[in-house]
Write a protein that holds these residues in place. Structure first.
Motif, PDB file in Angstrom:
ATOM      1  N   SER A 742     -67.281 -32.805  13.568  1.00 30.22           N
ATOM      2  CA  SER A 742     -67.614 -32.685  12.159  1.00 30.22           C
ATOM      3  C   SER A 742     -67.936 -31.236  11.873  1.00 30.22           C
ATOM      4  CB  SER A 742     -68.821 -33.555  11.826  1.00 30.22           C
ATOM      5  OG  SER A 742     -69.958 -33.022  12.435  1.00 30.22           O
ATOM      6  N   ASN A 743     -67.835 -30.853  10.622  1.00 32.34           N
ATOM      7  CA  ASN A 743     -68.248 -29.500  10.296  1.00 32.34           C
ATOM      8  C   ASN A 743     -69.634 -29.540   9.661  1.00 32.34           C
ATOM      9  OD1 ASN A 743     -67.902 -29.756   7.377  1.00 32.34           O
ATOM     10  ND2 ASN A 743     -65.713 -29.848   7.840  1.00 32.34           N
ATOM     11  N   SER A 744     -70.190 -28.388   9.458  1.00 30.87           N
ATOM     12  CA  SER A 744     -71.590 -28.326   9.031  1.00 30.87           C
ATOM     13  C   SER A 744     -71.817 -28.887   7.639  1.00 30.87           C
ATOM     14  CB  SER A 744     -72.084 -26.883   9.069  1.00 30.87           C
ATOM     15  OG  SER A 744     -72.085 -26.422  10.386  1.00 30.87           O
ATOM     16  N   LEU A 745     -70.757 -28.996   6.840  1.00 24.77           N
ATOM     17  CA  LEU A 745     -70.944 -29.520   5.481  1.00 24.77           C
ATOM     18  C   LEU A 745     -71.541 -30.917   5.511  1.00 24.77           C
ATOM     19  CD1 LEU A 745     -67.784 -28.564   3.435  1.00 24.77           C
ATOM     20  CD2 LEU A 745     -69.892 -27.319   3.775  1.00 24.77           C
ATOM     21  N   LEU A 746     -71.181 -31.663   6.539  1.00 18.67           N
ATOM     22  CA  LEU A 746     -71.717 -33.012   6.662  1.00 18.67           C
ATOM     23  C   LEU A 746     -73.241 -32.957   6.676  1.00 18.67           C
ATOM     24  CD1 LEU A 746     -70.859 -35.957   7.104  1.00 18.67           C
ATOM     25  CD2 LEU A 746     -70.964 -35.521   9.548  1.00 18.67           C
ATOM     26  N   GLY A 747     -73.772 -31.962   7.331  1.00 21.63           N
ATOM     27  CA  GLY A 747     -75.209 -31.708   7.296  1.00 21.63           C
ATOM     28  C   GLY A 747     -76.039 -32.692   8.098  1.00 21.63           C
ATOM     29  N   LEU A 748     -75.389 -33.663   8.705  1.00 20.10           N
ATOM     30  CA  LEU A 748     -76.085 -34.672   9.491  1.00 20.10           C
ATOM     31  C   LEU A 748     -75.481 -34.653  10.893  1.00 20.10           C
ATOM     32  CD1 LEU A 748     -75.853 -37.639   6.966  1.00 20.10           C
ATOM     33  CD2 LEU A 748     -77.846 -36.196   7.375  1.00 20.10           C
TER      34      LEU A 748
ATOM     35  N   TYR B 112     -76.468 -25.826   5.129  1.00 14.85           N
ATOM     36  CA  TYR B 112     -75.802 -27.078   4.749  1.00 14.85           C
ATOM     37  C   TYR B 112     -76.565 -28.310   5.229  1.00 14.85           C
ATOM     38  CZ  TYR B 112     -71.829 -24.803   2.598  1.00 14.85           C
ATOM     39  OH  TYR B 112     -71.044 -24.079   1.742  1.00 14.85           O
ATOM     40  N   GLU B 113     -77.304 -28.155   6.302  1.00 13.67           N
ATOM     41  CA  GLU B 113     -78.133 -29.270   6.749  1.00 13.67           C
ATOM     42  C   GLU B 113     -79.196 -29.586   5.695  1.00 13.67           C
ATOM     43  OE1 GLU B 113     -80.447 -29.201  10.714  1.00 13.67           O
ATOM     44  OE2 GLU B 113     -78.322 -29.276  11.214  1.00 13.67           O
ATOM     45  N   ALA B 116     -77.458 -31.110   2.610  1.00 13.40           N
ATOM     46  CA  ALA B 116     -77.074 -32.519   2.786  1.00 13.40           C
ATOM     47  C   ALA B 116     -78.267 -33.437   2.533  1.00 13.40           C
ATOM     48  CB  ALA B 116     -76.529 -32.736   4.193  1.00 13.40           C
ATOM     49  N   LEU B 169     -71.866 -36.520   1.952  1.00 10.29           N
ATOM     50  CA  LEU B 169     -70.528 -36.550   2.520  1.00 10.29           C
ATOM     51  C   LEU B 169     -70.494 -37.491   3.714  1.00 10.29           C
ATOM     52  CD1 LEU B 169     -69.786 -32.705   2.514  1.00 10.29           C
ATOM     53  CD2 LEU B 169     -69.093 -34.396   0.820  1.00 10.29           C
ATOM     54  N   GLN B 174     -65.820 -34.939   4.439  1.00  6.76           N
ATOM     55  CA  GLN B 174     -66.514 -33.722   4.864  1.00  6.76           C
ATOM     56  C   GLN B 174     -65.660 -32.455   4.781  1.00  6.76           C
ATOM     57  OE1 GLN B 174     -67.437 -33.477   9.017  1.00  6.76           O
ATOM     58  NE2 GLN B 174     -65.564 -34.463   9.647  1.00  6.76           N
ATOM     59  N   GLN B 479     -66.167 -23.987  12.117  1.00  4.95           N
ATOM     60  CA  GLN B 479     -66.033 -24.652  10.814  1.00  4.95           C
ATOM     61  C   GLN B 479     -64.573 -24.677  10.371  1.00  4.95           C
ATOM     62  OE1 GLN B 479     -68.728 -26.112   9.424  1.00  4.95           O
ATOM     63  NE2 GLN B 479     -69.664 -25.458  11.342  1.00  4.95           N
ATOM     64  N   PHE B 482     -62.753 -27.216  12.683  1.00  3.05           N
ATOM     65  CA  PHE B 482     -63.045 -28.634  12.453  1.00  3.05           C
ATOM     66  C   PHE B 482     -62.807 -29.063  11.013  1.00  3.05           C
ATOM     67  CE2 PHE B 482     -66.216 -28.379  16.163  1.00  3.05           C
ATOM     68  CZ  PHE B 482     -65.179 -28.580  17.050  1.00  3.05           C
TER      69      PHE B 482
END
Lengths: 1045, 493
Positions: A742-748, B112-113, B116, B169, B174, B479, B482
């Motif tokens: 996953s990339n960081s946009l997912l954030g989880l 981004y963490e 989210a 997301l 994502q 990034q 992925f």
């Protein structure tokens, strides 16, 4: 011991046959001719009690004390010579001659059995890839950790131990390579008497045998936990004693020394000279130098206390005296056999502050209640106490070397009697914490482990061929950890006695953690064996059921401030305190099944299956089935083979198997969407508000990770003692349970998904020879030699997007071995300015002569572009070894015994960095090797970069490159044992059954090109940041005694 | 006998059946963490989730780690030997690559963490029907909008073009393309306006440490003042400067603390009247590593280029830098700080050591708040806007700041250009190690100053550099890898 049992058994058989002979009313004089002879063993000594029968009749006799026999037979009759443990022989009667018959030992005994899943199997009938070793063979090494003892004992079983810290050897066990890259791990399942257990806490003295199930055929009976192989440990029971009491004592007294300590210069003037040079090269402020006066003071000092050349490493390491004792009593009384064993080991570390003690107690009872019920109990408990310096052994080692020799650990006594510990001698020096002070002020972490395993079993055999076996087991484990940081200890400058801060103990106070886990296991199975009356068809079926449940509780508390050095929470002040607690549980339920069929003992077929349900997978896809099929062909049982009369070929068997195994060891709750507590925040700077957050994305649609294994094997026995086993396998792990890319946009945190595939292909060869010398000076010398060889090729066959992990210098890419090394090619050291100018530009570095030169191998367009940058990285080989091997040699002669075991790895590389490779890193002294081979104006064709202070000149010399990848091939003489057993004629007068003295040496010799100070024997997971120096392994010199009544 | 055997066996079978029929052992729900299915049910759940969002802002590159921004400028140097400066020494030498570790991937990931977490909050808030939220719904939404903008502001400042997710997301959604620079800016401005509209107008203290309308206005002004400058370093968009001025002018209720350092030491921050917004910490359980990183290890080193900028008698310098590794905290002894090879150590932000012999350690649990918006800096920003717009009062605002520093007023009747220089100087000496210098150098288009600059005479091996091509950081390589081809790397990498 074993031999004595054999003798006792033999006498029993002799007696039995004698009785049979008399009872059957043999009429010795009814025939026309008398044939007489003598039966001798392989050494030419007469053998009593050998049965000599005329084939096809009831006529026969037993040899007498001198091995003589006389029997009546007709010309053309065939005499059948039978003796237990030896081959049957047929001899045609031709005239009235005196026969001389020499017995041949049956090395490939048909009755030899091997422990397999839920039962035993005759070795000759095995169709899976199973290796086995006896407890006696592995217990030769005088080490505490039982898993280390399995090193080099079986092909396909790779055991590496990172370090020699007592009780914490960091042993990695792999069966046929790294099976997966998921969080499930590649550790094999370890079963002790059928119940999951821990090798490290097991008493090696109670081991009867160890079997390793390597392929799907042998392991799939354990289904979802067998993907990485299964190690079965069977412990001794007392049944081998037969109506006598056997009391045994084993004692071992050893001296441990480090195999390899970092060799650096602890001479102060030399240290100071190169320190200054390094500071010059690093453009450090002029004040950060030893003055000429300081250096003069330390050169041939008049006062060596004031101006020492202190060797910190030498001070922290001492030879350690280690002792092990084991006492066991085994016997049979009536219908009950028992074996009780008590063991202890006391192992102080070679490094101050580290120690380990362990006590084991085991009791095994087996009772034949009546002719159809057997039952037994097994109870074992171990308790160990391990102490280490609280920041761990690696930290202790590197802090020890991160010191200058210009001061001692403590200041000279100022008359107060209060010991003052040193910070350093001069303000500009670099160093890490004073380890001597850490140890002497008792900043320790203590682990007290208790591991109790109780089992009870019942076997009912109501009718012939049918048996029903049930076992219930419970295991209780407790780990109590106390992590103690003493009150702040002031530290002082060595020369002026000025205080500079306090000892870095990583905080003060006590953390006390208690973790309890209990594990329950219940299994039951029915087994039925049946053969057609003519023995042509053999059937065997087994079906069973298994239930396991585990629960763990953890409770931990911390208080910061203690008025007294009493290590209990309540003595602390409650102003700063924290506590945590958690629990977890899992369950697994299974049904399993096995069927065997053999036709004329020639064609063998086996089918296994297990049906598993696990709490770790959502109810929709919880259940999985894991089948396997295998075939065997014993070619030497074919009639046409027998007709060939290839006497040299004793046995030849081909086997093939295929099956699927599972891996369930994922996070316990990966399919539950959870919110995480503890995300607290203070809005007013005085109260903490409780916060929560969802931090992980979940995926309910998880299914089992699976591994299919195809195996083809050959077993050969030839020349009455030469054994060859060959296996080829292909192991494919698919639906790998891994975190989604996953990339960081997912954030989880990414959820687990079933994605990815890995293949291990390999071969294993085992060659062994057992022989004896029949005559000459060494008549009676028996010897054995064995070589194991195994190679595995790992390939990542499905992964997703290529992933370059530049932090660790690794690449994950389909078609390559998993986690291959990835970095720059270092092609030497820049000679001079001209070399720098004429070479491709090295990043945006401030490149100087004496820096590492990287090759320009590519550019954005795939061709060299005159600039070294990210495009110039490539895959570097050596992630996994080309092959591993081990060698065993042994000999016995007139009471003397000698054995030797060596183990090696070829073609592996390890990243290594840090202390020992970076001069003056945290003040670490430089090595003579670096001085001799570093770049200077006068030494331009250098092996090592110019001498910078601590950081090698920064990022430019620290990139992931071939410079930091070291050849980790090695061969190590793991063990050498030389023993002498006193003649029984002598000892029996003192009612001693056996008395043996021995010398045993461990890790005596290592041949390697790995950098000095590091050990090439380490786990295959080195990354760019992996340190060279670990707690060194132990070189052990030991003496021991085996005494048996 | 036969009967006996049978009865034994049937008894055993029966008992086995009883034991083994407990199939519920396969249902073992988590015992330690609550499941999401029972969450988001009441206001108290939203309260703790809101707290969780603030906690997300404690990530190092969003709070205390921001000190290292000055190591990208002419103010400081991040020691190459320290992992706590996130490889800023490489960036400062223009030795940047997309696979590098440290600051480049860390900020992206941590921002981004936090985003989210906030997007999940907003989504759940939007779907929640319960009436117990009606009084606080706007305020909560405004707070989250502000915090999210805080993150996007940093992403915008450092990476320029970035994706701008506003919804939770999953694995299928994502992969988002990055927005144009213009869109990132517009979204950010719109979000901040939403925050301004929804938030209560209280002071930071009055709101109990939550985000206020004033904070949102201040951040919006900061973003406007970033965008208003052209490539030549001069104001290109007067309307944005005007709006920034208006927003700053509307902020009421803040004043300068008497002592400069009171904004940065843990025991005086809470009572400082100057702070508009900070990320708070509370030791021993909710702590940061401030003192360990910047005190014990001196990872961030002030350089002569900064210290030479101070006028004689400026009392701020002594509250920011310790020279020759000696320092005296008010009321304490002279203590030794000896980790710095530049003979200058940063003492701003640090917890005082009152007597020699004490030292911070790896285990020191620090609790100083990361001050994100402070009136002293905003006053200078307002002065700058006023000066650019020709509005009177700039000198007075600068003089307020100078007065506290123990300095004389600016000379009267400075021209606009002279005033601009005076303000730029004042901003530099007022705000070291607060991220502001990096923000200022970027918007004033003076990063190229780093080419061939001598940071410090004692720092010979480190050569600073900057190239226009690397005005924005690269997006972290993993990034791109992925994103299934969706995310495009910034140009020139």
């Amino acid at each position: 011991m074993k031999k004595e049992i054999k003798k006792a058994t033999l006498s029993f058989w002799r007696l039995f046959l004698l009785m049979v002979a008399f009872n059957s009313g043999l009429s010795l004089f009814a025939q026309t001719q008398t044939v007489s002879g003598v039966v001798l063993d392989e050494f030419g000594d007469p053998v009593i009690g050998v049965s000599v029968l005329v084939k096809g009749t009831t006529t026969g006799i037993i040899t007498d004390v001198d091995g003589n026999f006389t029997v009546s037979a007709n010309n053309g009759d065939v005499l059948l010579i039978k003796y237990l443990g030896y081959k049957d022989q047929e001899i045609k009667v031709t005239g009235n001659t005196r026969l001389k018959i020499t017995l041949q030992e049956d090395s490939q005994s048909l009755d030899e059995v091997v422990v397999v899943g839920y039962g035993t199997q005759k070795k000759v009938n095995l169709t899976g890839a199973v290796s086995a070793v006896t407890g006696e063979e592995i217990a030769k090494r005088p080490v505490a950790n039982t898993s280390t003892m399995l090193q080099g004992q079986m092909p396909g079983l790779r055991i590496t131990s990172d370090k020699g810290q007592p009780g914490n050897e960091n042993v990695q066990i792999r069966v046929r390579g790294q099976g997966t890259y998921s969080g499930t791990g590649s550790d094999p399942l370890i079963l002790i008497n059928g119940v999951e257990g821990d090798l490290a806490s097991l008493d090696p003295n109670i081991i009867e045998s160890v079997s390793v199930l390597k392929d799907a055929a042998s392991a799939s009976i354990y289904g979802s936990r067998a993907a990485n192989g299964v190690i079965l440990i069977t412990t001794r029971n007392g049944s081998e004693t037969k109506d006598r009491i056997s009391i045994r004592y084993n004692g071992n007294f050893a001296v441990h020394n480090p195999t390899n300590l970092l060799d650096v210069i602890w001479d102060s003037p030399t240290y100071m000279k190169y320190f200054n040079m390094a500071k010059d090269n690093s453009n450090a402020p002029a004040t950060d130098r030893y003055s000429q006066e300081m250096i003069a003071n330390y050169t041939n000092p008049s006062d060596p206390i004031k101006y020492p050349s202190f060797n910190w490493l030498d001070y922290m390491f001492d030879p350690a005296f280690v002792q092990q004792h084991n006492l066991s009593v085994a016997g049979t009384t009536g219908k009950t056999s028992y074996n009780a064993s008590l063991s202890m080991i006391n192992q102080p570390g070679t490094m101050k502050g580290q120690e380990f003690k362990r006590y084991n107690a085991t009791l095994d009872l087996t009772s034949q209640v009546n002719d159809w019920i057997r039952f037994g109990m097994y109870f074992t408990g171990s308790r160990s106490n391990r102490q280490e310096t609280r920041q761990g052994d690696t930290d202790a080692y590197l802090s020890t070397i991160s010191q200058a020799p210009t001061y001692m650990p403590w200041l000279p006594d100022d008359g107060t009697g209060v010991k003052r510990y040193t910070m350093k001698a001069f303000t500009f020096e670099s160093n890490n914490k004073n380890m001597v002070a850490i140890v002497e002020t008792e900043n320790f972490k203590n682990y007290v482990n208790t591991d109790v395993n109780a089992q009870a079993w019942l076997e009912i055999s109501p009718v012939k061929g049918l048996s029903w076996y049930t076992k219930g087991a419970m295991r209780y484990k407790q780990q109590h950890t106390k992590d103690w940081g003493t009150l702040p200890t002031p530290v002082y400058y060595y020369h002026d006695g000025v205080q500079n801060g306090t000892l870095n103990t990583n905080g003060t106070g006590l953390t006390s953690t208690m973790e309890n886990s209990s594990y329950y296991n219940l299994y039951t199975y029915l087994k039925y064996d049946w053969a057609t009356p003519n023995k042509e068809h053999d059937f065997s079926v087994m079906a069973g059921y298994n239930l396991e449940y585990y629960k763990m509780d953890n409770l931990s508390g911390y208080r910061q401030n203690f008025d007294f050095p009493l290590h209990e929470l309540n003595t602390g002040i409650s102003s700063v305190q924290t506590n945590t607690g958690k629990s977890e549980e899992w369950g697994i339920m299974s049904a399993f099944f096995r069927a065997n069929y053999a036709f004329k003992q020639r064609y063998l077929l086996e089918v296994n299956a297990r049906y598993d349900g696990s709490s770790r997978i959502s109810s929709e896809s919880r259940w999985g089935i894991f089948p396997s099929f295998s075939l065997g062909w014993r070619m030497t049982e074919e009639e046409w083979m027998k007709d060939l009369n290839w006497e040299w070929l004793n046995s030849l068997k081909f086997r093939g198997s295929w099956g699927i195994l599972g891996n369930q060891n994922i996070d316990l709750y990966s399919y539950y969407a959870l919110v995480t507590t503890g995300k607290d925040y203070s809005f007013d700077n005085s109260n903490l508000d409780a916060g929560v957050a969802q931090t992980t994305l979940t995926n309910r649609d998880l299914k089992w990770e699976s591994t299919s294994i195809g195996d083809f094997g050959v077993d050969i026995t030839a020349f009455n003692g030469f054994n060859v086993t060959f296996d080829w396998y292909r192991k494919r792990t698919y639906d790998i349970l891994r975190k989604a890319q996953s990339n960081s946009l997912l954030g989880l945190t990414a959820p687990y998904v079933n994605g990815g595939e890995m293949v291990n292909k390999g071969i294993e060869v085992s060659l062994a020879y057992n022989g004896y010398i029949k005559d000459g000076v060494f008549k009676g010398l028996s010897y054995n030699a064995g070589v194991f060889f195994d190679r595995t090729r790992n390939e990542l066959t499905k992964y997703g997007a290529d992933y370059v992990d530049s932090t660790n210098g690794l690449i994950y890419k389909e078609g390559l071995p998993y986690g291959s090394f990835y970095g720059y090619e270092a092609i030497g050291i820049f000679r001079d300015e001209a070399d720098v100018t004429n070479s491709p530009k090295q990043f945006n570095d401030n490149t100087l002569p004496g820096d590492i030169k990287y090759a320009d191998i590519s550019g954005p367009n795939g061709v060299p572009d005159g600039i070294v940058d990210e495009n110039d990285r490539k895959v570097l080989d050596g992630r996994f070894p080309d092959f591993e091997y081990s060698v065993n040699l042994g000999a016995n002669w007139k009471g003397f015994d000698l054995s030797l075991m060596g183990q090696g790895v070829q073609g592996a590389k390890h990243y290594a960095s840090g202390w020992g490779l970076r001069p003056f890193y945290q003040g670490t002294p430089i090595s003579q090797d670096y001085i001799d081979n570093m770049w200077t104006e006068d030494h331009r064709d250098a092996k090592y970069p110019r001498l910078y202070f601590a950081d090698l000149g920064g990022a430019k010399n620290q990139r992931e490159s071939t410079y930091w990848l070291y050849n980790a091939s090695y061969f190590r003489l793991k063990n050498l044992t030389f023993g002498y057993t006193l003649p029984k004629a002598l000892t029996s007068k003192a009612k001693i059954e056996r008395l043996r003295f021995y010398f045993s040496g461990d890790n005596l010799l290592t041949i390697t090109k790995f950098p000095q100070g590091g050990d090439p024997e380490r786990n295959y997971n080195s990354t760019k940041g992996t340190r060279l120096v670990y707690y060194p392994q132990n070189r052990i010199i030991s003496f021991g005694v085996n005494l048996e009544f | 006998m036969k009967m006996n055997k049978l009865s034994y066996i049937s008894l055993l079978v029966a008992s086995m059946m009883t034991v083994s029929s407990c199939s519920d052992i396969l249902d073992t729900p988590p015992t330690t963490s609550p499941s999401e299915s029972i969450f988001w049910q009441s206001k108290s759940d939203f309260d703790s989730a809101l707290t969780g969002c603030y906690q997300g802002m404690q990530a190092k590159t969003l709070s205390y780690g921001m000190v290292v921004y000055d190591c990208l400028t002419d103010n400081g140097y991040g020691s190459s030997g320290s992992s706590y400066v996130y490889k800023t020494d490489l960036i400062q030498a223009d030795n940047i690559d997309p696979s590098m570790q440290g600051f480049v991937p860390d900020l992206y990931k941590e921002a981004y963490e936090a985003i989210a977490r906030m997007n999940i909050f907003l989504y759940q808030l939007n779907n929640y029907q319960g009436g117990d939220m009606s009084n606080v719904r706007n305020q909560y939404e405004g707070e989250i909008m502000f915090l999210r903008s805080y993150c996007y502001y940093l992403l915008y400042l450092c990476y320029g073009e970035v994706p701008y997710p506003t919804m939770p997301l999953d694995l299928t959604t994502q992969n988002m393309p990055k927005e144009t620079l213009d869109n990132v800016y517009k979204n950010l401005i719109a979000d901040l306006q939403t925050a301004i509209d929804k938030l209560d107008d209280k002071t930071y203290k009055g709101s109990g440490g939550h985000v206020t309308k004033g904070a949102a206005k201040a951040l919006k002004a900061r973003v406007l003042m970033l965008h208003a400058f052209g490539e030549d370093g001069k104001v290109a968009n007067r309307d944005e400067v005007q709006e920034a001025y208006n927003l700053l002018d509307e902020i009421k209720g803040y004043s300068l603390a008497d002592r400069y350092a009171d904004n940065f030491t843990y025991d005086t921050q809470e009572s400082s009247p100057e702070i508009l917004f900070s990320i708070k910490f509370l030791a021993p359980n909710n702590y940061n590593n401030f003192d360990h990183i910047y005190g014990n290890y001196s990872g961030v080193r002030p350089v002569a280029n900064l210290t030479n900028e101070y006028e004689e008698g400026d009392n701020r310098l002594g509250q920011i830098v310790a020279f020759d590794d000696k320092y005296q905290w008010p009321g304490g002894e002279v203590v030794s700080l000896n980790r710095s090879d530049l003979k200058k150590a940063m003492v701003k932000w640090l917890t005082p050591l009152m007597k020699d012999g004490d030292m911070w350690q790896a285990s020191t649990r620090s609790e100083q708040d990361w001050v994100f918006l402070r009136w002293g800096e905003l006053l200078l920003l307002k002065a700058e806007a006023a000066n650019e717009l020709g509005i009177s009062g700039a000198a007075d605002m600068v003089n307020q700041v100078r007065k506290r520093a123990g300095l004389a007023d600016l000379a009267a009747n400075l021209t606009q250009d002279q005033m601009r220089e005076a303000i730029r100087h004042e901003r530099r000496v007022e705000t070291p190690f607060e991220l502001i210098r990096f923000y200022d150098m970027k918007r004033w288009k003076m990063m190229d100053k780093l080419n061939g600059l001598e940071l410090d005479p004692l720092l010979a091996g480190h050569i600073t550099a900057w190239s226009k091509a690397h005005e924005y950081f690269p997006l972290p390589q993993d990034q791109i890898d992925f994103s299934n081809g969706v995310l495009i790397q910034n140009p020139n990498y």
